[in-house]
Design a protein around this motif. Structure first.
Motif, short mmCIF file in Angstrom:
data_model
loop_
_atom_site.label_atom_id
_atom_site.label_comp_id
_atom_site.label_asym_id
_atom_site.label_seq_id
_atom_site.Cartn_x
_atom_site.Cartn_y
_atom_site.Cartn_z
N LYS A 25 11.67 65.15 32.97
CA LYS A 25 10.93 64.53 31.88
C LYS A 25 9.92 63.48 32.34
O LYS A 25 8.98 63.18 31.60
CB LYS A 25 11.92 63.88 30.90
CG LYS A 25 12.78 64.89 30.15
CD LYS A 25 13.68 64.19 29.14
CE LYS A 25 14.49 65.20 28.35
NZ LYS A 25 15.38 64.54 27.36
N ASP A 26 10.12 62.92 33.52
CA ASP A 26 9.31 61.76 33.89
C ASP A 26 8.65 61.87 35.24
O ASP A 26 8.19 60.88 35.81
CB ASP A 26 10.17 60.49 33.84
CG ASP A 26 11.41 60.59 34.73
OD1 ASP A 26 11.59 61.64 35.39
OD2 ASP A 26 12.19 59.63 34.77
N LEU A 76 4.72 59.58 35.83
CA LEU A 76 3.67 59.85 34.83
C LEU A 76 2.60 58.77 34.80
O LEU A 76 1.66 58.85 33.99
CB LEU A 76 4.29 60.05 33.45
CG LEU A 76 5.21 61.27 33.31
CD1 LEU A 76 5.67 61.44 31.88
CD2 LEU A 76 4.54 62.53 33.81
N THR A 110 -3.61 64.92 25.13
CA THR A 110 -2.73 65.05 23.96
C THR A 110 -2.62 66.53 23.59
O THR A 110 -3.41 67.36 24.06
CB THR A 110 -3.29 64.27 22.78
OG1 THR A 110 -4.48 64.94 22.31
CG2 THR A 110 -3.60 62.83 23.14
N SER A 146 7.14 65.74 27.35
CA SER A 146 6.73 64.67 26.43
C SER A 146 5.82 65.16 25.32
O SER A 146 5.56 64.44 24.35
CB SER A 146 5.99 63.59 27.22
OG SER A 146 4.78 64.12 27.77
#
Length: 284
Positions: free
Chosen positions: A147-148, A165, A114, A97
């Protein structure tokens, strides 16, 4: 042999880049405040690496190969649970992500940051240490599983937690290990996890927790507190054997040692030497 490797040579406060054949390419000294950089992971593109240092309780992004500090998260020298603090962080891993996951061991949580190192989400509850849904018990690695999902290695409880997540526990895989460390997904879809112990071991598991392969040489070749094992694109496995001061690349089909970098039980900083190598990643 495929891609080269970069080793977090923690005792020498540097990164060591190796060719696919295990030859020294370069060393990259790391700037203050690093004292014991024990993990390294590349950002996409290979121009930035993410470093953790449990001795100063901080994680950071560093330019590669220049070794310039880009940003830092944590308060060096001041472990804690308040905003902007970490307590024994382990692994700062990029996710598909674009976020970064860091296991904050003593706070029993996984933080999502981030790409600029800012807090995004806390998984688990700070300083609530349990092996149950929504919580973690001394997590020492959080790696992407597609991805998750994440695979989170829990020291206490000796297991792997598969979570989404948001931190919801989807599955728990028990492990026959003393001190499981840094479970991660191989290119061929299995999990590798090591036993940070003496004698140490490497296990390969499928996603249901079945053991497919175990590497635990005895005698002169025994492992002493290996930290991480990763699967290489060619099917080999690379691992750091911390307290014997070496990196090993092993053929998991035969158990044969393909190459070693570092002199067994002889720490040093000269070419061909390592001092407490703790982390590694493939060149991007």
């Amino acid at each position: 042999m495929g891609k080269g490797l970069v080793v977090a040579d923690a005792g020498n406060r540097r990164l060591v880049e190796l060719s696919p054949e295990g030859k020294l390419v370069r060393t990259v000294p790391l700037p203050p405040p690093f004292r014991y950089p024990d993990d390294v992971f590349f950002a996409p593109g290979g121009k930035v690496v993410y470093i953790t240092d449990p001795e100063v309780d901080a994680v950071a992004a560093v330019s590669y190969p220049e070794g310039r500090l880009l940003w830092l998260h944590g308060t060096p020298g001041k472990p804690g649970a308040s905003p902007g603090q970490l307590d024994n962080p382990d692994d700062l891993v990029p996710l598909p992500s674009g976020l970064l996951a860091v296991a904050d061991i003593r706070n029993c949580r996984v933080l999502l940051l981030t790409p600029q190192g800012k807090p995004f989400r806390i998984l688990g509850h700070t300083q609530v240490c349990r092996n149950q849904n929504g919580l973690f018990n001394k997590p020492n690695g959080a790696f992407p599983l597609g991805k998750d999902r994440l695979v989170v290695t829990e020291i206490v409880g000796h297991d792997l937690a598969i979570v989404d997540l948001e931190g919801h526990r989807l599955k728990t895989l028990p492990l026959p290990l003393h001190y499981p460390s840094d479970a991660n997904l191989t290119p061929w879809g299995t999990l590798l996890v090591v036993d940070w112990w003496s004698p140490g071991a490497v296990l390969e598991l499928d996603l249901q927790g079945r053991i497919l392969w175990r590497y635990a040489p005895t005698g002169k070749e025994r492992l002493d507190h290996p930290s991480v094992a990763v699967g290489l694109p060619n099917g080999l496995v690379a691992l750091t054997d911390d307290r014997r001061h070496r990196l090993l690349v092993v053929d998991r089909k035969t158990g044969r040692l393909v190459y070693q970098y570092g002199k067994t039980d002889r720490p040093g900083s000269h070419p061909g030497e390592l001092r407490f190598p703790d982390g590694l990643d493939l060149l991007r």
